[in-house]
Write a protein that holds these residues in place. Sequence first.
Motif, PDB file in Angstrom:
ATOM      1  N   VAL A  25      49.322  -6.654  16.357  1.00 58.89           N
ATOM      2  CA  VAL A  25      49.185  -8.012  17.163  1.00 58.89           C
ATOM      3  C   VAL A  25      47.910  -7.991  17.996  1.00 58.89           C
ATOM      4  O   VAL A  25      47.046  -9.087  17.911  1.00 58.89           O
ATOM      5  CB  VAL A  25      50.529  -8.081  18.165  1.00 58.89           C
ATOM      6  N   ALA A  26      47.663  -7.034  18.565  1.00 62.77           N
ATOM      7  CA  ALA A  26      46.338  -6.911  19.287  1.00 62.77           C
ATOM      8  C   ALA A  26      45.176  -7.056  18.464  1.00 62.77           C
ATOM      9  O   ALA A  26      44.330  -7.723  18.926  1.00 62.77           O
ATOM     10  CB  ALA A  26      46.522  -5.566  20.204  1.00 62.77           C
ATOM     11  N   LEU A  27      45.318  -6.202  17.459  1.00 57.94           N
ATOM     12  CA  LEU A  27      44.154  -6.415  16.475  1.00 57.94           C
ATOM     13  C   LEU A  27      43.994  -8.143  15.931  1.00 57.94           C
ATOM     14  O   LEU A  27      42.589  -8.633  15.775  1.00 57.94           O
ATOM     15  CB  LEU A  27      43.984  -5.436  15.290  1.00 57.94           C
ATOM     16  N   SER A  28      44.840  -8.685  15.541  1.00 55.86           N
ATOM     17  CA  SER A  28      44.778  -9.827  15.138  1.00 55.86           C
ATOM     18  C   SER A  28      44.215 -10.802  16.137  1.00 55.86           C
ATOM     19  O   SER A  28      43.665 -11.839  15.894  1.00 55.86           O
ATOM     20  CB  SER A  28      46.165 -10.234  14.435  1.00 55.86           C
ATOM     21  N   VAL A  29      44.872 -10.659  17.346  1.00 60.15           N
ATOM     22  CA  VAL A  29      44.536 -11.519  18.637  1.00 60.15           C
ATOM     23  C   VAL A  29      42.978 -11.431  18.732  1.00 60.15           C
ATOM     24  O   VAL A  29      42.108 -12.276  18.938  1.00 60.15           O
ATOM     25  CB  VAL A  29      45.200 -11.197  19.880  1.00 60.15           C
ATOM     26  N   LEU A  30      42.540  -9.922  18.705  1.00 61.07           N
ATOM     27  CA  LEU A  30      40.915  -9.625  18.862  1.00 61.07           C
ATOM     28  C   LEU A  30      40.344 -10.624  17.802  1.00 61.07           C
ATOM     29  O   LEU A  30      38.891 -11.202  18.125  1.00 61.07           O
ATOM     30  CB  LEU A  30      40.736  -8.545  19.096  1.00 61.07           C
ATOM     31  N   ALA A  31      40.715 -10.302  16.750  1.00 61.68           N
ATOM     32  CA  ALA A  31      39.904 -10.841  15.449  1.00 61.68           C
ATOM     33  C   ALA A  31      39.917 -12.256  15.564  1.00 61.68           C
ATOM     34  O   ALA A  31      38.802 -12.952  15.448  1.00 61.68           O
ATOM     35  CB  ALA A  31      40.762 -10.480  14.248  1.00 61.68           C
ATOM     36  N   SER A  32      41.075 -13.129  16.178  1.00 60.86           N
ATOM     37  CA  SER A  32      40.972 -14.513  16.207  1.00 60.86           C
ATOM     38  C   SER A  32      39.930 -14.934  17.294  1.00 60.86           C
ATOM     39  O   SER A  32      39.344 -15.850  17.122  1.00 60.86           O
ATOM     40  CB  SER A  32      42.430 -15.114  16.345  1.00 60.86           C
ATOM     41  N   ILE A  33      40.049 -14.228  18.236  1.00 60.37           N
ATOM     42  CA  ILE A  33      39.116 -14.402  19.554  1.00 60.37           C
ATOM     43  C   ILE A  33      37.581 -14.420  18.905  1.00 60.37           C
ATOM     44  O   ILE A  33      36.696 -15.336  19.103  1.00 60.37           O
ATOM     45  CB  ILE A  33      39.444 -13.632  20.695  1.00 60.37           C
ATOM     46  N   VAL A  34      37.441 -13.340  18.174  1.00 60.33           N
ATOM     47  CA  VAL A  34      35.851 -13.091  17.719  1.00 60.33           C
ATOM     48  C   VAL A  34      35.646 -14.319  16.644  1.00 60.33           C
ATOM     49  O   VAL A  34      34.463 -14.851  16.790  1.00 60.33           O
ATOM     50  CB  VAL A  34      35.742 -11.729  17.157  1.00 60.33           C
ATOM     51  N   LEU A  35      36.542 -14.596  15.846  1.00 60.65           N
ATOM     52  CA  LEU A  35      36.414 -15.771  14.928  1.00 60.65           C
ATOM     53  C   LEU A  35      36.235 -17.087  15.541  1.00 60.65           C
ATOM     54  O   LEU A  35      35.073 -17.832  15.303  1.00 60.65           O
ATOM     55  CB  LEU A  35      37.524 -15.944  13.980  1.00 60.65           C
ATOM     56  N   ILE A  36      36.840 -17.100  16.682  1.00 61.27           N
ATOM     57  CA  ILE A  36      36.369 -18.520  17.675  1.00 61.27           C
ATOM     58  C   ILE A  36      35.133 -18.664  18.118  1.00 61.27           C
ATOM     59  O   ILE A  36      34.507 -19.626  18.143  1.00 61.27           O
ATOM     60  CB  ILE A  36      37.912 -18.816  18.538  1.00 61.27           C
ATOM     61  N   ILE A  37      34.925 -17.313  18.746  1.00 62.87           N
ATOM     62  CA  ILE A  37      33.622 -17.469  19.409  1.00 62.87           C
ATOM     63  C   ILE A  37      32.520 -17.391  18.443  1.00 62.87           C
ATOM     64  O   ILE A  37      31.495 -18.147  18.864  1.00 62.87           O
ATOM     65  CB  ILE A  37      33.304 -15.990  20.152  1.00 62.87           C
ATOM     66  N   TRP A  38      32.719 -16.921  17.206  1.00 65.99           N
ATOM     67  CA  TRP A  38      31.588 -16.895  16.086  1.00 65.99           C
ATOM     68  C   TRP A  38      31.407 -18.286  15.597  1.00 65.99           C
ATOM     69  O   TRP A  38      30.348 -19.039  15.508  1.00 65.99           O
ATOM     70  CB  TRP A  38      32.006 -15.972  14.939  1.00 65.99           C
ATOM     71  N   ALA A  39      32.634 -18.987  15.689  1.00 70.14           N
ATOM     72  CA  ALA A  39      32.611 -20.409  15.092  1.00 70.14           C
ATOM     73  C   ALA A  39      31.994 -21.291  15.976  1.00 70.14           C
ATOM     74  O   ALA A  39      31.320 -22.304  15.732  1.00 70.14           O
ATOM     75  CB  ALA A  39      34.230 -21.040  15.000  1.00 70.14           C
ATOM     76  N   LEU A  40      32.310 -21.164  17.468  1.00 70.24           N
ATOM     77  CA  LEU A  40      31.741 -21.951  18.433  1.00 70.24           C
ATOM     78  C   LEU A  40      30.122 -21.776  18.604  1.00 70.24           C
ATOM     79  O   LEU A  40      29.574 -22.664  19.106  1.00 70.24           O
ATOM     80  CB  LEU A  40      32.500 -21.979  19.802  1.00 70.24           C
TER      81      LEU A  40
END
Length: 41
Positions: A25-40
Motif C-alpha cells: 500500500v505504501a509503495l503504491s501510494v508513493l508511486a501514485s504521488i510521484v506519477l502525479i508530480i511528474w504529470a503536473l
Amino acid sequence: MSQHHNEGHFPEEAEQNEIFGPVLVALSVLASIVLIIWALS
C-alpha cells in the motif's frame, strides 16, 4: 505427520502477509504521488 508439519507454516505466511500488505500500500501510494508530480511538472 505431514498435516502437523503444515500447521507450522501458516502463521509464518500470515506474518509475512501482515508485513507485505502495508508495504505494498505504501509503495503504491508513493508511486501514485510521484506519477502525479511528474504529470503536473
